[in-house]
Design a protein around this motif. Structure first.
Motif, mmCIF file in Angstrom:
data_model
loop_
_atom_site.group_PDB
_atom_site.id
_atom_site.type_symbol
_atom_site.label_atom_id
_atom_site.label_comp_id
_atom_site.label_asym_id
_atom_site.label_seq_id
_atom_site.Cartn_x
_atom_site.Cartn_y
_atom_site.Cartn_z
ATOM 1 N N ASP A 180 7.612 4.749 51.255
ATOM 2 C CA ASP A 180 6.531 4.927 52.222
ATOM 3 C C ASP A 180 5.830 3.641 52.640
ATOM 4 O OD1 ASP A 180 5.228 4.404 49.850
ATOM 5 O OD2 ASP A 180 3.780 6.034 50.022
ATOM 6 N N ALA A 181 6.153 2.493 51.999
ATOM 7 C CA ALA A 181 5.506 1.233 52.358
ATOM 8 C C ALA A 181 6.167 0.103 51.576
ATOM 9 C CB ALA A 181 4.006 1.278 52.042
ATOM 10 N N LEU A 182 5.756 -1.102 51.880
ATOM 11 C CA LEU A 182 6.138 -2.255 51.069
ATOM 12 C C LEU A 182 5.137 -2.372 49.927
ATOM 13 C CD1 LEU A 182 7.840 -4.857 50.654
ATOM 14 C CD2 LEU A 182 6.194 -6.034 52.128
ATOM 15 N N TYR A 183 5.659 -2.547 48.714
ATOM 16 C CA TYR A 183 4.800 -2.677 47.535
ATOM 17 C C TYR A 183 4.959 -4.078 46.947
ATOM 18 C CZ TYR A 183 3.817 2.339 47.543
ATOM 19 O OH TYR A 183 3.378 3.599 47.877
ATOM 20 N N ASP A 184 3.987 -4.473 46.119
ATOM 21 C CA ASP A 184 4.055 -5.801 45.517
ATOM 22 C C ASP A 184 5.006 -5.853 44.330
ATOM 23 O OD1 ASP A 184 2.592 -4.400 43.650
ATOM 24 O OD2 ASP A 184 0.785 -5.642 43.792
ATOM 25 N N GLY A 185 5.638 -4.732 44.008
ATOM 26 C CA GLY A 185 6.657 -4.628 42.964
ATOM 27 C C GLY A 185 7.449 -3.362 43.206
ATOM 28 N N PRO A 186 8.399 -3.046 42.359
ATOM 29 C CA PRO A 186 9.143 -1.793 42.521
ATOM 30 C C PRO A 186 8.188 -0.609 42.622
ATOM 31 C CG PRO A 186 10.162 -3.161 40.841
ATOM 32 C CD PRO A 186 8.873 -3.835 41.198
ATOM 33 N N PRO A 187 8.325 0.238 43.642
ATOM 34 C CA PRO A 187 7.391 1.350 43.833
ATOM 35 C C PRO A 187 7.285 2.285 42.640
ATOM 36 C CG PRO A 187 8.766 1.052 45.770
ATOM 37 C CD PRO A 187 9.332 0.167 44.712
ATOM 38 N N THR A 188 8.358 2.371 41.846
ATOM 39 C CA THR A 188 8.332 3.269 40.687
ATOM 40 C C THR A 188 7.655 2.647 39.472
ATOM 41 O OG1 THR A 188 10.543 2.478 40.075
ATOM 42 C CG2 THR A 188 10.419 4.483 41.413
ATOM 43 N N ARG A 189 7.360 1.369 39.544
ATOM 44 C CA ARG A 189 6.728 0.701 38.404
ATOM 45 C C ARG A 189 5.230 1.014 38.395
ATOM 46 N NH1 ARG A 189 6.716 -5.619 38.559
ATOM 47 N NH2 ARG A 189 8.952 -5.367 38.086
ATOM 48 N N PRO A 190 4.714 1.472 37.282
ATOM 49 C CA PRO A 190 3.265 1.733 37.198
ATOM 50 C C PRO A 190 2.472 0.475 37.540
ATOM 51 C CG PRO A 190 4.385 2.673 35.310
ATOM 52 C CD PRO A 190 5.407 1.825 36.028
ATOM 53 N N GLY A 191 1.470 0.628 38.377
ATOM 54 C CA GLY A 191 0.625 -0.499 38.741
ATOM 55 C C GLY A 191 1.029 -1.189 40.028
ATOM 56 N N SER A 192 2.219 -0.896 40.553
ATOM 57 C CA SER A 192 2.631 -1.487 41.836
ATOM 58 C C SER A 192 1.713 -0.969 42.935
ATOM 59 C CB SER A 192 4.080 -1.144 42.156
ATOM 60 O OG SER A 192 4.956 -1.794 41.277
ATOM 61 N N ARG A 193 1.292 -1.872 43.801
ATOM 62 C CA ARG A 193 0.323 -1.512 44.831
ATOM 63 C C ARG A 193 0.916 -1.649 46.225
ATOM 64 N NH1 ARG A 193 -4.661 -5.299 43.512
ATOM 65 N NH2 ARG A 193 -2.913 -6.763 43.466
ATOM 66 N N ARG A 194 0.510 -0.754 47.095
ATOM 67 C CA ARG A 194 0.951 -0.819 48.491
ATOM 68 C C ARG A 194 0.354 -2.045 49.175
ATOM 69 N NH1 ARG A 194 -0.967 1.438 53.819
ATOM 70 N NH2 ARG A 194 -2.893 2.083 52.773
ATOM 71 N N ILE A 195 1.168 -2.724 49.924
ATOM 72 C CA ILE A 195 0.692 -3.825 50.761
ATOM 73 C C ILE A 195 0.419 -3.228 52.133
ATOM 74 C CG2 ILE A 195 1.255 -6.061 51.772
ATOM 75 C CD1 ILE A 195 3.133 -6.529 49.410
ATOM 76 N N ALA A 196 -0.838 -3.099 52.487
ATOM 77 C CA ALA A 196 -1.207 -2.403 53.717
ATOM 78 C C ALA A 196 -0.983 -3.253 54.960
ATOM 79 C CB ALA A 196 -2.668 -1.963 53.651
ATOM 80 N N ARG A 197 -1.093 -4.581 54.806
ATOM 81 C CA ARG A 197 -1.029 -5.449 55.990
ATOM 82 C C ARG A 197 -0.398 -6.784 55.625
ATOM 83 N NH1 ARG A 197 -3.813 -5.127 60.877
ATOM 84 N NH2 ARG A 197 -3.961 -7.090 62.029
ATOM 85 N N VAL A 198 0.477 -7.260 56.473
ATOM 86 C CA VAL A 198 1.088 -8.575 56.314
ATOM 87 C C VAL A 198 0.784 -9.381 57.566
ATOM 88 C CG1 VAL A 198 3.251 -9.858 56.068
ATOM 89 C CG2 VAL A 198 2.927 -7.695 54.824
ATOM 90 N N GLU A 199 0.063 -10.481 57.373
ATOM 91 C CA GLU A 199 -0.325 -11.331 58.494
ATOM 92 C C GLU A 199 0.631 -12.504 58.686
ATOM 93 O OE1 GLU A 199 -2.716 -10.893 60.623
ATOM 94 O OE2 GLU A 199 -3.966 -9.326 59.724
ATOM 95 N N SER A 200 1.252 -12.961 57.586
ATOM 96 C CA SER A 200 2.137 -14.115 57.659
ATOM 97 C C SER A 200 3.078 -14.088 56.460
ATOM 98 C CB SER A 200 1.327 -15.414 57.652
ATOM 99 O OG SER A 200 0.708 -15.607 56.389
ATOM 100 N N ARG A 201 4.015 -15.035 56.436
ATOM 101 C CA ARG A 201 4.945 -15.139 55.317
ATOM 102 C C ARG A 201 4.207 -15.356 53.998
ATOM 103 N NH1 ARG A 201 10.409 -16.961 56.221
ATOM 104 N NH2 ARG A 201 11.015 -16.838 58.417
ATOM 105 N N ALA A 202 3.074 -16.020 54.067
ATOM 106 C CA ALA A 202 2.321 -16.309 52.851
ATOM 107 C C ALA A 202 1.897 -15.035 52.129
ATOM 108 C CB ALA A 202 1.090 -17.155 53.186
ATOM 109 N N ASP A 203 1.700 -13.960 52.881
ATOM 110 C CA ASP A 203 1.289 -12.694 52.266
ATOM 111 C C ASP A 203 2.405 -12.070 51.433
ATOM 112 O OD1 ASP A 203 -1.167 -12.931 53.454
ATOM 113 O OD2 ASP A 203 -0.643 -11.693 55.186
ATOM 114 N N LEU A 204 3.628 -12.566 51.587
ATOM 115 C CA LEU A 204 4.765 -12.014 50.846
ATOM 116 C C LEU A 204 5.124 -12.851 49.629
ATOM 117 C CD1 LEU A 204 7.070 -11.066 53.854
ATOM 118 C CD2 LEU A 204 5.552 -9.566 52.547
#
Length: 375
Positions: A180-204
């Motif tokens: 459902d979105a890009l997460y800062d880690g594997p979506p199934t991993r506890p604690g992984s958070r949705r990245i709601a907005r990406v403004e630039s490459r630096a956000d990744l």
């Protein structure tokens, strides 16, 4: 444009929607007509509100599994091509029926990346797509997997969707996945958070991006982020979310991941050359030539070439690398890999004396040259 614009067909009048195999199949990897129909219902509603939609759809091979008696995606190229040939017709039949229920017609557009990198070819694709949209037809785009070779093994409809968005001058791109979105880690991993907005490459930076997880898909989150980078770099905003959230995304709701535009629209052919071409080889150039083609915006001449790699013919797309091996540009080469070594490092006057004026041409003309950012 921001998320709210998605809710207004007047502001986001023309959109490209890409859906992957994983969003159209069941747990066994076979086409789920119910899922396909549900997506069509959402897109048809958007069209009824006054919008135009181009659908880039995977799923041809998945559509053929049952009729061919296959238990999963074929691993050998010949069978995969055969399955794509059978499945593409079945897939289009399902889309034809689903859209017909809403009084809409569809048109099939099969592309290979190489078909549209050469001058003139991309214009044919552009004219066809734009005319279909003007006629009120929904273009259904897919890679031509029946004749593709490299493409069918690595899957690239995400990138095709980004390029089609630019080709059709779309206002936005919607990438639909089984996540459902890009997460800062594997979506199934506890604690992984949705990245709601990406403004630039630096956000990744530091984000763990997964490889393919579907039994029938070939892309995964890596190709979706790459597609978003291509689209946003040419001024097209992107929303990445699941097929189940497509309606919410088009309503401007806070779902998925929003990729904000980072650049402005560039000449269509240059975008194709920068991102669509599968290069056939590489020429290595000296520091002076790097400055000439980047800062000076000049053509690449034989005098600046110090090395030739790969096997290519005149007119093929190649990489252009500096003395440290960093790729600085891509372009359509004027000589074959066999012709070039005898000419590299030599000035035009010398080449005219030894080979004749008719054979003196740019290694890559500036009109066929596009700079690329180092990765």
């Amino acid at each position: 444009m921001d998320r709210s614009a998605f809710a207004d067909p007047a502001r986001a009048a023309r959109i490209v929607v890409k859906v992957g195999s994983s969003s159209l199949t069941d747990d066994e990897g076979r086409l789920d007509v119910g899922r396909l129909t549900a997506l069509v219902d959402v897109l048809a509603a958007r069209i009824a509100d006054g919008g135009q939609v181009t659908l880039v759809s995977s799923g041809a091979i998945a559509s053929a599994l049952t009729v061919l008696g296959l238990t999963g995606r074929p691993k050998d190229l010949a069978t995969a091509q055969a399955a794509a040939s059978v499945g593409q017709g079945l897939l289009m039949a399902h889309y034809t029926r689903a859209f017909a229920a809403h009084g809409r017609h569809v048109g099939q557009v099969l592309l290979t990346v190489e078909d549209v990198v050469r001058q003139g070819h991309y214009r044919n694709a552009q004219r066809a797509l734009n005319r279909l949209l003007d006629l009120g037809v929904v273009p259904i785009v897919n890679e031509n997997d029946t004749v593709a070779t490299h493409e069918i093994r690595f899957g690239d409809n995400d990138r095709v969707a980004a390029l089609v968005a630019h080709l059709t001058h779309a206002d936005a791109l919607l990438l639909l996945s089984d996540v459902d979105a890009l997460y800062d880690g594997p979506p199934t991993r506890p604690g992984s958070r949705r990245i709601a907005r990406v403004e630039s490459r630096a956000d990744l930076a530091g984000v763990e991006i997964s490889a393919p997880g579907s039994v029938v898909g070939t892309g995964g989150m890596v190709t979706k982020v790459e597609a978003a980078t291509i689209a946003t770099g040419s001024g097209v905003p992107v929303v990445l979310t699941s097929a189940a959230s497509a309606a919410a995304a088009l309503a401007g709701e806070d779902v998925g991941t929003w990729f904000a535009p980072t650049g402005r629209r560039i000449q269509t052919r240059r975008l194709w050359l920068a991102h669509a071409a599968r290069t056939r080889g590489r020429v290595v150039i000296d520091a002076g030539a790097v400055r000439a083609i980047t800062t000076g915006k000049k053509s690449l001449l034989a005098a600046g070439v110090v090395g030739v790699e790969g096997s290519f013919e005149a007119g093929d797309p190649i990489e252009v690398a500096g003395p440290e091996g960093v790729v600085v540009a891509r372009g359509l080469v004027g000589y074959s890999a066999e012709e070039l070594p005898d000419r590299m490092g030599r000035r035009s006057e010398e080449l005219a004396r030894s080979h004749g004026d008719a054979s003196v041409r740019a290694v890559v003309h500036r009109d066929d040259l596009v700079q690329v950012r180092p990765r």
